[in-house]
Every structure is written in structure tokens, then in C-alpha cells.
Design a protein around this motif. Structure first.
Motif, PDB file in Angstrom:
ATOM      1  N   GLY A   1     -14.895   2.633 -24.594  1.00  0.00           N
ATOM      2  CA  GLY A   1     -14.941   3.622 -25.664  1.00  0.00           C
ATOM      3  C   GLY A   1     -13.761   4.583 -25.660  1.00  0.00           C
ATOM      4  O   GLY A   1     -13.609   5.391 -26.579  1.00  0.00           O
ATOM      5  N   PHE A   2     -12.912   4.482 -24.654  1.00  0.00           N
ATOM      6  CA  PHE A   2     -11.817   5.443 -24.538  1.00  0.00           C
ATOM      7  C   PHE A   2     -10.442   4.842 -24.831  1.00  0.00           C
ATOM      8  O   PHE A   2      -9.438   5.332 -24.329  1.00  0.00           O
ATOM      9  N   ALA A   3     -10.385   3.795 -25.637  1.00  0.00           N
ATOM     10  CA  ALA A   3      -9.083   3.169 -25.894  1.00  0.00           C
ATOM     11  C   ALA A   3      -8.071   4.193 -26.404  1.00  0.00           C
ATOM     12  O   ALA A   3      -6.937   4.257 -25.920  1.00  0.00           O
ATOM     13  N   ALA A   4      -8.459   5.010 -27.353  1.00  0.00           N
ATOM     14  CA  ALA A   4      -7.510   5.963 -27.939  1.00  0.00           C
ATOM     15  C   ALA A   4      -7.134   7.062 -26.952  1.00  0.00           C
ATOM     16  O   ALA A   4      -5.950   7.347 -26.732  1.00  0.00           O
ATOM     17  N   PHE A   5      -8.127   7.675 -26.350  1.00  0.00           N
ATOM     18  CA  PHE A   5      -7.857   8.799 -25.457  1.00  0.00           C
ATOM     19  C   PHE A   5      -7.103   8.331 -24.212  1.00  0.00           C
ATOM     20  O   PHE A   5      -6.103   8.932 -23.805  1.00  0.00           O
ATOM     21  N   ALA A   6      -7.558   7.253 -23.595  1.00  0.00           N
ATOM     22  CA  ALA A   6      -6.901   6.780 -22.378  1.00  0.00           C
ATOM     23  C   ALA A   6      -5.487   6.292 -22.673  1.00  0.00           C
ATOM     24  O   ALA A   6      -4.578   6.493 -21.858  1.00  0.00           O
ATOM     25  N   ALA A   7      -5.270   5.645 -23.817  1.00  0.00           N
ATOM     26  CA  ALA A   7      -3.912   5.201 -24.142  1.00  0.00           C
ATOM     27  C   ALA A   7      -2.968   6.400 -24.192  1.00  0.00           C
ATOM     28  O   ALA A   7      -1.830   6.344 -23.721  1.00  0.00           O
ATOM     29  N   ALA A   8      -3.451   7.496 -24.746  1.00  0.00           N
ATOM     30  CA  ALA A   8      -2.614   8.697 -24.819  1.00  0.00           C
ATOM     31  C   ALA A   8      -2.411   9.318 -23.437  1.00  0.00           C
ATOM     32  O   ALA A   8      -1.299   9.703 -23.065  1.00  0.00           O
ATOM     33  N   LYS A   9      -3.472   9.408 -22.667  1.00  0.00           N
ATOM     34  CA  LYS A   9      -3.370  10.057 -21.355  1.00  0.00           C
ATOM     35  C   LYS A   9      -2.591   9.190 -20.355  1.00  0.00           C
ATOM     36  O   LYS A   9      -1.839   9.710 -19.536  1.00  0.00           O
ATOM     37  N   PHE A  10      -2.798   7.892 -20.384  1.00  0.00           N
ATOM     38  CA  PHE A  10      -1.955   7.006 -19.570  1.00  0.00           C
ATOM     39  C   PHE A  10      -0.483   7.227 -19.948  1.00  0.00           C
ATOM     40  O   PHE A  10       0.390   7.325 -19.094  1.00  0.00           O
ATOM     41  N   GLY A  11      -0.228   7.273 -21.247  1.00  0.00           N
ATOM     42  CA  GLY A  11       1.152   7.430 -21.717  1.00  0.00           C
ATOM     43  C   GLY A  11       1.756   8.747 -21.266  1.00  0.00           C
ATOM     44  O   GLY A  11       2.916   8.803 -20.847  1.00  0.00           O
TER      45      GLY A  11
END
Lengths: 245, 245, 245, 245
Positions: free
Chosen positions: C149-159
Motif C-alpha cells: 500500500g505504500f508504493a507512492a510514499f516509499a518510492a518518494a522516501k527511498f528516493g
């Protein structure tokens, strides 16, 4: 079955994962040396492999004793060049830190880390002069995570992973494929079934998505074996499709 | 210096990092129990701490022997409640895998992993009933990376990290702060200077950016100690600003 | 309060974490530039800081617009040299993958990753010529783990973490401390309280062990700021003592 | 060649890795949809696959445009059920942080992260109702490490990895295998050869141990495809045997 002039040694040839690895490599034409404590328990496995046309030598082996491992691998190598060595000794325990005794901590380490170091080094001693071979280690969730209650088990599995990494970095350029297979799941064994039934009730066992069949571990090792040296995997994780992680 | 009714135990109170940790916690008012092999070498440190108004007990301690660690920590706790236990025993070695002897592998593990497990558990035994305390472990680059030649050292440091993680997860909710401090650099010691001079020539030592002063490690531990329980760090890495990583 | 000839810029000066960071650095004598969308909401914070004797400039800032960030930091630097830049914009969302719209994915990335890259680069542009400064980024559990469920948030935070790492490796040798603070817990905000009450019921909020007070985040940044350049931390994780991890 | 009633879509079907993936899946009997910018460059590949008896559709595709990806995958799925979707768009760049422009940072993210999110989600939209399928993403060293100069590239690759993780955790239980293949090496392409020759001189190219043949990447994907659902790998790293890591 086309036979190869090559030996695969399986250290920790237990009833589940180890046995499946043995059967897979025997079926692919390797002479297999299978070692475990209480080698007499290997009898049904030996019969099954031989009935299928494979070549197998079952041995009693306490992998914590370096001279036993050395002899086991030397014998394997005398039969045919040792091409694959798989270290598969497990030792999963869980205790609160205050109840983790000196004896348990040391024994788990001797089984799951020390014995792996010895097996890896002794296999390397035979493979380095030929500049060829495969040394594989079985890892677990606890190879990457020191969970509550797992001080002893995780310390050993983290340590085994360190050994595998150091060996991979040193021996890769010598054409020896060192890999660490992380099983991030419970494997379908009598012990795991019993433990899960205690924790979640027997109906938990009806969910086939969460227990890994031992044969799948053997197949994962076979994938690692088949990789060309231009694209080796050091670390491979496997888990059933329904596993939470 | 305001004195505290609290003891800090430093296991592995060597000439560099250990000595600075001892001085820092003594200067902050802790009674310090300092243990190392050849305890007579602690004499100058004891004198220095006492001259500065601190309270210190120097002891010979072979941290591989569990009964010695137990006695050391019990003595510390009798003096004043054991509030801090820092495990700082090092054992860095580098050998090709085929030259890593059984003796070296086992000894490095006993010093850097086994002794840490015992120290952590015995400190926890004293702290758990009070639901208060701090247990810190010194890590290294090799806690996270099994480099070529580091099978023995990395296996021990990976293992120590696993112990620290398992303890942190179990003991955090009991108000005991368990932390793992990763020193990702060479520390400015005689041994490291000599080794670097051999590898890169003496002029390499003129670069102050790449050697960590031991006092900086002590200050990092002090930061960990000062953290409120609402925001504890388990793992903290430190390196000099010029370090490549 | 001794005043410093130095500015600290806080990008994402929201009601909780951001506000506490602002107050901490103001209390330590920095002139603080506080930026957030709807800058009028900064009024109570500005009054509080000024009442305590601090110096603060509150600004409306949409950190996704690079020219706004550039102007904000340039203004800060004109007032006094920009010594600290903290990027604290959050954007936590959770959607099943099929319901994660293009708009959400892009917007979360613009807020939590893109804006951080711009802030970091523009701060570096001011700091590199002086070879001094601190650039800190707020991370989260999702910086290390892409949960369901965190594809959007984690993609940003990983980045964002990748940006921080690359900057730390390049700018460390230029005496600029780049750090990434991972908050591995829920922070005590109105939004988190509401969400937890929905999931676990209101009584869950009575457990003080599991919600991190915003002031603890500010104190963790202050620890990072105080580190000497001989022993910088790049990544620091913090969690409350009762947190499961 | 036995033909399957199944389609494999390759997004980013470039001259090297992408082309080999296309050929492998075509050779295994899949209808392959190959997409890349400047689709006319696909002509030789299409001819080669058809000459070998395979079925292939080459398309111009700008994967940054969601409607193009949606149409591409829908078309593929109309031909035969979409069983495999491989996202292989690369965008490696290296700039000092102060020279990393807004345009570069955004473009690299759109190519390597945003386009991957869209591809994964749109493939999932087709696969979830059938509860079957494979979605694979190509990663790189920069998926795990933000090296100096790699802020833009690593931010995108970290982000793509986060997307893959979140999808794997959500879609695994729905019988969709999501995997992330990390190529931890230079791949043998004209661009990499040129770059290495510039850095180390042309003789560096004579060392076959350090450049990964594109076909090895295709074979690694094939291994992932063949795994049973009882033992899926999420993340698999591959590197040539001589690579330093």
C-alpha cells in the motif's frame, strides 16, 4: 540418467531440505556424498536414490568436528572431483535472553556458523587449485534479522552469512561460485508443523501458501548451480507467495 | 564534578577507545569499572581518572570467561546500580580463507561475539529487575560487510550485531536501551597507524580526515546515553568527514 | 540566549515536528527561517519563538517550486550565513496499487523527494564555497521498506534517501554534514492519533510508549548538529522504547 | 518451438538487455510485445525473432506517458493473456550535485521510476482479475547505493525498488510474482565499453570477467519466471565472477 564425473557433498542431509537437495543432485547425475549426525538415518534416502539409478554415499558426520568434515570432503573428492558443496546444518532455537545459556549459545554457533566456516574452507581447499566449484550455504530469516528471542540463532546465522560473503568476494575471481540462499519462511517439516499448530492451532496448517516444500529449496540451489559465471547471484531469497514479509 | 549513584562498566578498556569511554563516563560522575586483559596496564588510566576527581576501579578481565564477566558486573553493581555497560572488545584480523585457522576463527569469535553475548546477558540480568539501564556494543565496518579476508572478523562482528538486535527488541519495552555503534573508519591507534603506513606510506598519516580520534567514539556513546526513551537509536554509524564509503 | 551569526532554514515547518525543530534551533541562538505552505499558519509559532527571545522569519513556501526554495534559502543566507538546512516535508499516503493514481504518485514524489533534492542542492550551492554547513533530511520507516500500500510514499522516501546518500558522499569531504534521520515510529500528531484510534480504538492512544513526541525529533537533529566532523553520522534511526521493529 | 497462449511485454526493449529478453521469451514460445522509443529501431530485432520462428510485435513507446503504456499492455493482453511484464528502461547519468539540473533529475525519475510504477500498475490491472502473472523490474547497483554523483539516477532506482517491494507484498498473495533483478555490474554495451575505455584505457575491455553479457540478464529473468509459487525470489542480484563488490 547421464552420470557426471563430479561429486556433490551435502553437509546436513536431514530428512527434509537436505534429503531433497541430495535427490536433486543425484538425479542430475552427480555422485552425492550425504553427511549427517546419526548416519544410519540416511538408509531410506540412500535406498531411494539408488533405486532411482543414482550414486550416493551416506556418512555419519558431526560437522562441528573439523577433522570429520575434512575427511568427508576428501573422500568425496577422491571419488570424483568435488564440484558442489552445500552446507545445510540448521539449529533454530528461541529463548529469552536471560534464559539463553552459555551452552545453547555456543552449541548453536558451532552447528550453524563454525561448522559452515569449516565446510566452506575445506571445500575451497579442494576447489581453489582447480579454479572451479560451487559452495552454497543455507540461510534463514534470522540471517538478516535478530528478532526477539533469537540471540543465539541469529548470531550464528549472521555469522554464517559473513563467512559466505567473505568467501564469495575472495573466491569469485577464482571461478568458485559462493552463494547464500535465504529461506524467508517456514519449511514444511514435522517440527515446523508441530510448532505452528501449537501457536496458531491445527487449522493453520491447512493453508498451503505459507509452508515451503523442501523440494523448492533444492530447486533453488539447482538454479544457483546453473548460473553462468558471467552472472552469478551471491544472495538469493525465497519465500512462498503468501508469506508476509 | 557532581557524582552519580550509578556505575558504568567498560569491558575492553584498551588504550584508545576504551580509555576514552572510561574517562568520559567518569567525568560525567559515574563510578567506572574498567576491565581488560592484563589489568596492570590500566594503572595510568586509573591515575588519570582519579587525578581528575573521578572514581574508577580497574580490573583484569578475560571477557571470554563468563564467570569473570559475571563477577565483574556483580561487583560493579554492588558499588552502585549498574546503569551503563559498554562492550568494546576488538579482534580485527585479516587472512585469506585458506589461511584462516580453526584457532583464529574460534578465538576471534570468543573475543568479539561470545564475550559480548555474555556481557550483554549478564548486564541485562542486573538491569531487567529495575527496568532501567543501557547496554552498548561497539561495531565496525565488518558488522555489515564481509570483506575479502575478513571471514573470521566479520563472522564475529555480524554475530555481535545479531545479539544486540535481539536484545534491543526484547529489552527495549523493559526500558533498557540497547545500542550498536558502528565505527565505519580506522580509529587513530598505534596499530592502525602502523598498518596504514605499511600500506600507503607514512605520508598517508598526515591526512587528519581519515582517522577517527578515540575521544569521538566516547562522545558518540555519550549521545546515545543522553537520548530520551521516547526516541532511542538502536544503530548509529560514525565516520570521519573525509572517509570514503 | 547567546545569538549566533548563523541561520537555520526549516523547510516543512508544520505544526508538529517542524515547529519543534524551529523552536530548538531558535533557542540555541540561530536565526530561523521557517517555510511551509500557507505561511499564515506560522503566526503562532513566530509569536512563541519571539516571546522566548528568538529570531524567526516565517514564510509561505511551496517547496515543490524550485524558484521558491532558491529564494527562501538565498534570503536566509543574506540574513546570516546558512549553517543548517533541514528538509522536513512529509506526504504519507496509503493506497492499494490499483488505486494509486498518477496524480497521487507524482504529487507525493514532488513533495517528499523532488522538493528535498532541490532544497539540498540549493543549500549546498550556498555552503560549498564556504566549505561548511549541515543538510539534514527527515526519513521514515518507508525510507527502508516498501510496505503493502505504500508504493507512492516509499518510492518518494527511498528516493530522498538516495539523494541524501549521494550528497553525503560528495559533500562530506567538503566539510558539509549531510544526514538522514529515520523516524521509525508514529509521531504524536493529530493525524496519527486519529488514524490509530480508527484502527485500534481510542484506548490505544493511552500507551505513551508508542508515539514519538515531536520534540524528540528536534533533539535528535540537535545531536546530529553537535557531532564533530571527525565522527559524523549519516543515518540515524530513532524509535520509542516500546516500538515493535 | 511450442507456442504458448501467453504474451510477454518488454518495456524498454533496447539494443542490449531488452533485445536479449525479447529473444529469450520469444524462443520460449511467448508472443512478445516489445516497446521502446523510436520503435523503428526494433526492425532488426523483429526480423531476427521472426526468422527464428517467434511471434513479436514491435512498437514505439514512450513509457513516461501513461496512456501509451496502458494501450501497449492492453494490446498485448488482447493478443493473448499478458503473463509477463518486464520493465527495463534505463537512465544512467552521473553529475556532481550542483550540476544536477532540475530537468535531469525529473527526466531520469520519469524514465526509471515513474514509468516503472505505471507499467507495474497497468500490468497488475490486467493480471489481478486472473490471479496470475509476473511483473519484473530491472535494478542496478544504484538501486541500493547512492554513490557520489548519482543523486538523480539513484533516487530513481531506489524509488523503483520501493514500488517493486510494495507491489510484491500486495500482489504475492494474489499469485502475481513481482521481482526486482539487481545487475551489480556494467553490462556489455557500446556505451559502457566507451565509458570504460575513457576511464581505464582500451585494454580494460580485454578483461571478459567484468562485463556482463546482456544474454545473462535474460537468462536470470528466465530463472525468476520458472520459480514455483512456493518459493519465489523477490530480489535477485547478479554480477560477473570477477566483479569487486
Amino acid at each position: 540418467m547421464p552420470m557426471r564425473n563430479a561429486t556433490a557433498a551435502v553437509i546436513g542431509a536431514g530428512d527434509y531440505i537436505g534429503a531433497e537437495i541430495v535427490k536433486k543432485f543425484a538425479a542430475e547425475g552427480f555422485t552425492v556424498f550425504a553427511g549427517r549426525r546419526n548416519g544410519e538415518k540416511l538408509e531410506p534416502l540412500v535406498k531411494e536414490v539408488e533405486a532411482a539409478g543414482g550414486t550416493i554415499f551416506g556418512r555419519s558426520l558431526d560437522a562441528r568436528k573439523e577433522e570429520e568434515t575434512t575427511a568427508f570432503l576428501n573422500d568425496a573428492d577422491k571419488h570424483a572431483p568435488l564440484e558442489v558443496c552445500i552446507f545445510n546444518v540448521g539449529a533454530n532455537v528461541n529463548f529469552p535472553i536471560l534464559e539463553t545459556t552459555d551452552r545453547v549459545f555456543r552449541k548453536v554457533w558451532e552447528m550453524a556458523c563454525w561448522a559452515g566456516f569449516v565446510a566452506g574452507r575445506e571445500a575451497a581447499r579442494l576447489m581453489v587449485p582447480r579454479e572451479a566449484g560451487n559452495i552454497f550455504f543455507t540461510g534463514a530469516t534470522a540471517s538478516l534479522r535478530g528478532g526477539s528471542g533469537f540471540a543465539a540463532f541469529a548470531a550464528a546465522k549472521f555469522g554464517l552469512r559473513a563467512v559466505a560473503q567473505a568467501m564469495a568476494r575472495e573466491l569469485g575471481p577464482k571461478n568458485i561460485h559462493v552463494a547464500h540462499l535465504i529461506i524467508d519462511a517456514g519449511v514444511d517439516t514435522a517440527w515446523v508443523r508441530e510448532r505452528r499448530a501449537q501457536i496458531w492451532g491445527k487449522e493453520a496448517l491447512n493453508n498451503p501458501d505459507l509452508l515451503m516444500p523442501p523440494v523448492s529449496v533444492a530447486n533453488a540451489y539447482w538454479q544457483l548451480y546453473q548460473q553462468p559465471k558471467s552472472a552469478w547471484t551471491f544472495e538469493m531469497e525465497i519465500r512462498p507467495f503468501g508469506e508476509k514479509w
